[in-house]
Design a protein around this motif. Structure first.
Motif, PDB file in Angstrom:
ATOM      1  N   ILE A  23     -38.049  10.085 151.989  1.00 28.80           N
ATOM      2  CA  ILE A  23     -37.383  11.080 151.461  1.00 28.80           C
ATOM      3  C   ILE A  23     -38.073  11.322 150.188  1.00 28.80           C
ATOM      4  O   ILE A  23     -38.236  10.704 149.327  1.00 28.80           O
ATOM      5  CB  ILE A  23     -35.716  10.805 151.074  1.00 28.80           C
TER       6      ILE A  23
ATOM      7  N   LYS B 210     -30.382  18.082 146.033  1.00 25.46           N
ATOM      8  CA  LYS B 210     -30.277  17.368 147.449  1.00 25.46           C
ATOM      9  C   LYS B 210     -31.112  16.208 148.040  1.00 25.46           C
ATOM     10  O   LYS B 210     -30.432  15.436 148.434  1.00 25.46           O
ATOM     11  CB  LYS B 210     -30.295  18.604 148.343  1.00 25.46           C
ATOM     12  N   ASN B 211     -32.248  16.381 147.575  1.00 25.91           N
ATOM     13  CA  ASN B 211     -33.141  15.295 148.024  1.00 25.91           C
ATOM     14  C   ASN B 211     -33.034  13.815 147.063  1.00 25.91           C
ATOM     15  O   ASN B 211     -33.088  12.875 147.481  1.00 25.91           O
ATOM     16  CB  ASN B 211     -34.801  15.780 148.034  1.00 25.91           C
TER      17      ASN B 211
ATOM     18  N   ASN C 123     -29.750  12.542 148.507  1.00 21.98           N
ATOM     19  CA  ASN C 123     -30.142  11.655 149.940  1.00 21.98           C
ATOM     20  C   ASN C 123     -30.928  10.485 149.519  1.00 21.98           C
ATOM     21  O   ASN C 123     -30.672   9.270 150.101  1.00 21.98           O
ATOM     22  CB  ASN C 123     -30.846  12.635 150.588  1.00 21.98           C
TER      23      ASN C 123
END
Length: 170
Positions: A72, A80-81, A84
């Protein structure tokens, strides 16, 4: 694989069943069948709690989680990343900690070391994060400063965690 599958199915309570399940999981992992391997590792842990095979199964789950964490990238869409990656970080920490709680010295030591690597990776990923577009030179400098401040706790954890885990669980 087939022999171990037959054995574990026919003799689920046999003393060698944990090892058979473990070998099935490792075979699938070596074959690149990650999902099947993870399912088998979870089965090993569930059916044979407290065994060295259960401890190693949790460790292998943590290893796969760490591989996923590394994939990731902190780039656009950044929020968003980051979410995550943070969720993957939490999962990885939880798995390595559970493996360390097994009290099997090899698993404890390796898990502690890997926890340090996890924190170091997250710190580095934060520092190497993609810069937002359209920043002035001054804003870039301030942005990098903020990244360093937010990365520092992970650097500290990377240094302190291996010793604290091995002390706590040994």
């Amino acid at each position: 694989y087939a022999v171990f599958a037959q054995f574990t199915e026919r003799f689920p309570k046999h003393a060698d069943t944990p090892e058979g399940l473990w070998k099935m999981a490792m075979t699938r992992q070596r074959q690149g069948k990650t999902r099947e391997a993870l399912t088998l590792f979870a089965k090993v842990e569930e059916q044979t709690p407290g065994t060295v095979f259960a401890a190693q199964a949790v460790f292998q789950q943590a290893e796969e989680s760490f591989r996923s964490l590394k994939q990731i990238a902190l780039k656009e869409p950044f929020k968003k990343n980051l979410k995550n990656k943070t969720q993957a970080l939490d999962k990885t920490i939880t798995l390595y900690t559970r493996a360390a709680e097994s009290r099997y010295s090899e698993v404890v030591a390796t898990s502690a070391y890997r926890l340090g690597e996890v924190f170091e990776h997250f710190k580095t990923a934060r520092l190497d994060a993609e810069l937002p577009k359209k920043l002035t030179a001054e804003q870039v400098e301030e942005y990098r400063f903020q990244l360093e401040e937010r990365a520092f706790p992970f650097e500290e954890k990377a240094i302190l965690t291996p010793d604290s885990v091995t002390t706590e669980f040994s």
